[in-house]
Design an enzyme around this catalytic site. Structure first.
Site, mmCIF file in Angstrom:
data_model
loop_
_atom_site.group_PDB
_atom_site.id
_atom_site.type_symbol
_atom_site.label_atom_id
_atom_site.label_comp_id
_atom_site.label_asym_id
_atom_site.label_seq_id
_atom_site.Cartn_x
_atom_site.Cartn_y
_atom_site.Cartn_z
ATOM 1 N N PRO A 185 0.832 -1.208 0.000
ATOM 2 C CA PRO A 185 0.000 0.000 0.000
ATOM 3 C C PRO A 185 0.866 1.258 0.000
ATOM 4 C CG PRO A 185 0.133 -0.915 2.219
ATOM 5 C CD PRO A 185 0.956 -1.823 1.332
ATOM 6 N N GLU A 260 -3.909 0.635 -13.589
ATOM 7 C CA GLU A 260 -4.988 1.616 -13.407
ATOM 8 C C GLU A 260 -4.300 2.934 -13.091
ATOM 9 O OE1 GLU A 260 -8.117 1.152 -13.863
ATOM 10 O OE2 GLU A 260 -8.326 -1.014 -13.875
ATOM 11 N N ARG A 288 -16.383 14.090 -4.729
ATOM 12 C CA ARG A 288 -16.209 12.852 -3.978
ATOM 13 C C ARG A 288 -14.737 12.797 -3.592
ATOM 14 N NH1 ARG A 288 -16.052 6.787 -5.443
ATOM 15 N NH2 ARG A 288 -15.177 7.528 -7.377
ATOM 16 N N CYS A 294 -9.271 9.368 -9.227
ATOM 17 C CA CYS A 294 -8.785 9.276 -10.606
ATOM 18 C C CYS A 294 -9.906 9.597 -11.595
ATOM 19 C CB CYS A 294 -8.222 7.888 -10.867
ATOM 20 S SG CYS A 294 -9.387 6.600 -10.438
ATOM 21 N N SER A 451 -18.308 4.169 -10.612
ATOM 22 C CA SER A 451 -17.648 3.029 -9.980
ATOM 23 C C SER A 451 -18.671 2.012 -9.486
ATOM 24 C CB SER A 451 -16.827 3.513 -8.780
ATOM 25 O OG SER A 451 -15.921 4.492 -9.191
HETATM 26 P P1 NAD Z 1 1.718 7.137 -7.019
HETATM 27 O O1 NAD Z 1 1.910 6.667 -8.412
HETATM 28 O O2 NAD Z 1 2.636 8.184 -6.520
HETATM 29 O O3 NAD Z 1 1.836 5.925 -5.999
HETATM 30 C C1 NAD Z 1 1.064 4.756 -6.141
HETATM 31 C C2 NAD Z 1 1.760 3.616 -5.445
HETATM 32 O O4 NAD Z 1 3.003 3.376 -6.107
HETATM 33 C C3 NAD Z 1 2.094 3.870 -3.988
HETATM 34 O O5 NAD Z 1 1.951 2.670 -3.276
HETATM 35 C C4 NAD Z 1 3.560 4.279 -4.044
HETATM 36 O O6 NAD Z 1 4.254 4.026 -2.848
HETATM 37 C C5 NAD Z 1 4.055 3.376 -5.148
HETATM 38 N N1 NAD Z 1 5.263 3.847 -5.807
HETATM 39 C C6 NAD Z 1 5.720 5.118 -5.949
HETATM 40 N N2 NAD Z 1 6.876 5.118 -6.637
HETATM 41 C C7 NAD Z 1 7.151 3.837 -6.944
HETATM 42 C C8 NAD Z 1 8.213 3.198 -7.658
HETATM 43 N N3 NAD Z 1 9.229 3.869 -8.194
HETATM 44 N N4 NAD Z 1 8.149 1.860 -7.784
HETATM 45 C C9 NAD Z 1 7.126 1.154 -7.259
HETATM 46 N N5 NAD Z 1 6.117 1.694 -6.578
HETATM 47 C C10 NAD Z 1 6.125 3.028 -6.428
HETATM 48 O O7 NAD Z 1 0.188 7.575 -6.919
HETATM 49 P P2 NAD Z 1 -0.568 8.180 -5.667
HETATM 50 O O8 NAD Z 1 -0.140 9.600 -5.514
HETATM 51 O O9 NAD Z 1 -0.465 7.264 -4.513
HETATM 52 O O10 NAD Z 1 -2.084 8.105 -6.182
HETATM 53 C C11 NAD Z 1 -2.647 9.046 -7.001
HETATM 54 C C12 NAD Z 1 -2.617 8.588 -8.443
HETATM 55 O O11 NAD Z 1 -3.281 7.339 -8.560
HETATM 56 C C13 NAD Z 1 -3.362 9.526 -9.358
HETATM 57 O O12 NAD Z 1 -2.630 9.682 -10.538
HETATM 58 C C14 NAD Z 1 -4.666 8.786 -9.630
HETATM 59 O O13 NAD Z 1 -5.304 9.130 -10.821
HETATM 60 C C15 NAD Z 1 -4.212 7.378 -9.631
HETATM 61 N N6 NAD Z 1 -5.335 6.480 -9.384
HETATM 62 C C16 NAD Z 1 -5.803 5.747 -10.424
HETATM 63 C C17 NAD Z 1 -6.895 4.911 -10.233
HETATM 64 C C18 NAD Z 1 -7.440 4.089 -11.363
HETATM 65 O O14 NAD Z 1 -8.204 3.176 -11.076
HETATM 66 N N7 NAD Z 1 -7.111 4.354 -12.592
HETATM 67 C C19 NAD Z 1 -7.485 4.826 -8.976
HETATM 68 C C20 NAD Z 1 -6.973 5.583 -7.935
HETATM 69 C C21 NAD Z 1 -5.880 6.410 -8.150
#
Ligand code: NAD
Length: 487
Positions: A185, A260, A288, A294, A451
């Protein structure tokens, strides 16, 4: 009464800061502070996994793999069903926990828990209906039998914005398919993931089937996991930038990827739309989770004839929202996840104003210990401003005026993203024509929320690969096996 018999308070952050959950045991550790975005204070500290713990998680997932794969589908289904029941029983405590570590309004957190639990119920049902195929070849030369097998150990990486739902949307289908998993997570919201590990244990998930680890080094730790030939699946939800990095990493061992990623949803309102329906939908699609979704409407394109009434209605609804700590039941818009997130939103808004945008309501963050940004409506934003290109991920609604359907479609599609879009019109022909013209994986037609565990969730273009939920979600965790048969 003994201490053991005391009821567990799932909303207690300390309960979930016991360590990493690997092979059905807590591996104690510290090193990642979890911050309450409403106050900026530290809530708890969770363990920081390195390469050795990553290896231990793979070993645990491997040790459990054969047993779980051989577990009858009905039995897997019943365990998933119990997870749904346990989550539902603890819904209020889980909602409070989500609100605490994520900051979202309690009403949003309650909605998330209900949505998240539904993935266990849905996949409890899907686990018993895994499809197969039997056909004769067109030439008549032989028979085709297609079976679906669990793909293998799956690495699940989830973001902070829906700490429960993004995890259950992956764990549900993976377990239903017969895979064991390692969940990583986001460090901002690990407590909910550990709470779910505890509930899974109570529901009878065998040790090692679900492993959870948190880390401050997601790059090296996930690279090491993906490099292990026993790991066959990566299911990632997060930003497009990190998604690209992970796709490159997964390419080294040709690991199957479901992605995603980010969104930049357009929200189209035509002159013939029902204004109050469009405003209701706009508030859901934008607000929301305080805009941290996203699927959040990122760009409002409103036709000339309805534009001014829409802006006035949206501004008065946005201005009336109560901003405050997520855990306060009166709050309608909680804080952002981090101070950095507030600064990013502020930068986008200031830049838009510098380019000629006008602030109708909101527009500047208050001086506070928590990470707040006020509900904001902008007009006169140039379509090429960064705020139209990037995910705002906050409570800001830029409204753009358009004249023709063709112009609206061109603007809506002028982005690398293609996750969600919203269309408001009472003309059925236009509704379908525009929906077909929009490049997005999901369309809300006169509806601000799409959703649903029973529907395929996912995007086109740089918003992702594959779909979660629906009848195909389980197949993301399975490989078809084809047998060519002569009797
Ligand atoms: P993020 O990409 O920064 O992080 C997501 C996850 O990836 C976290 O667990 C983080 O610790 C991990 N992570 C970060 N760098 C990594 C690396 N180099 N290698 C492996 N894992 C790494 O995203 P966030 O800020 O946590 O979430 C927001 C983003 O998620 C937004 O862009 C949003 O649109 C997207 N999102 C997409 C969906 C979908 O279903 N399409 C749903 C929810 C959120």
């Amino acid at each position: 009464m003994t201490l053991d018999a005391a009821p567990i308070d799932y909303a207690d952050p300390d309960l979930h800061a016991k360590g990493l959950w690997i092979g059905g045991r807590w591996l104690s550790g510290r090193g990642i502070p979890v911050t309450d975005p409403s106050t900026g204070q530290t809530l708890a500290e969770v363990a920081d996994a390195g390469l050795a713990e990553a290896q231990a998680a793979i070993d645990a997932a491997e040790a459990a793999a054969a047993g779980w794969r051989a577990t009858p589908h009905r039995q897997r289904s019943e365990i998933l069903r119990r997870m749904f029941i346990r989550m539902t029983e603890e819904a209020e405590a889980l909602a409070r926990l989500i609100s605490l570590e994520n900051g979202k309004a309690l009403s949003d957190a309650r909605g998330e828990v209900a949505y998240a639990a539904e993935f266990f119920r849905w996949y409890a049902e899907e686990a018993t209906r895994i499809p197969g195929e039997f056909r004769r070849t067109p030439s008549g030369s032989h028979n085709i039998l297609v079976d679906h097998e669990p793909i293998g150990i799956s690495l699940l990486i989830t973001p902070w914005n829906f700490p429960a739902a993004m995890a259950t949307r992956k764990i549900g289908p993976a377990l239903a398919a017969g895979c064991t998993v390692i969940l990583k997570p986001a460090s901002e919201t690990p407590l909910t993931a550990y709470a779910m590990a505890r509930l899974a244990e109570e529901a009878g998930v065998p040790p090692g089937v679900i492993n959870v680890l948190t880390t401050t080094q997601p790059g090296p730790v996930t690279a090491a996991i993906l490099a292990d030939p026993r790991v066959r699946k990566l299911s990632f939800t997060g930003s497009t930038g990190v998604g690209r990095t992970l796709l490159a990493e997964a390419a080294k061992t040709v690991v199957s990827c479901s992605m995603e990623l980010g969104g930049n949803a357009p929200f189209l309102v035509f002159d013939d739309a029902d204004l109050s329906v469009a405003l209701d939908g706009a508030m859901v699609a934008k607000m929301r989770n305080a805009g941290e979704a996203c699927t959040a409407a990122n760009r409002f394109y409103v036709q000339d004839g309805i534009h001014d009434a829409f802006v006035a209605g949206l501004a008065s609804r946005m201005a009336a929202l109560k901003v405050g700590p997520g855990t306060d039941p009166a709050t309608q818009c909680g804080p952002m996840i981090t101070r950095k997130a507030v600064q990013k939103i502020d930068r986008l808004v200031r830049d838009a104003v510098d380019r000629g945008a006008r602030i109708v309501t909101g527009g500047s963050p208050p001086a506070a210990d928590g990470f707040y940004y006020p509900p904001t409506v902008l007009t006169h934003v140039p379509p090429d401003a960064p705020i139209a290109q990037e995910e705002i991920f906050g409570p800001v609604a830029p409204v753009y005026r358009f004249q023709t359907e063709e112009q609206a479609l061109r603007l809506a599609n002028a982005t690398e993203y293609g996750l969600a879009a919203y269309v408001y019109t009472t003309d059925l022909t236009r509704a379908f024509r525009v929906s077909r013209g929009i490049e997005a994986g999901m369309i809300g037609l006169n509806r601000g929320l799409m959703s649903d565990p029973a529907a395929p969730f996912g995007g086109v273009k740089q918003s992702g690969l594959g779909r979660e939920g629906g009848v195909t979600g389980i197949l993301e965790f399975m490989e078809p096996k084809y047998l060519a048969i002569d009797f």
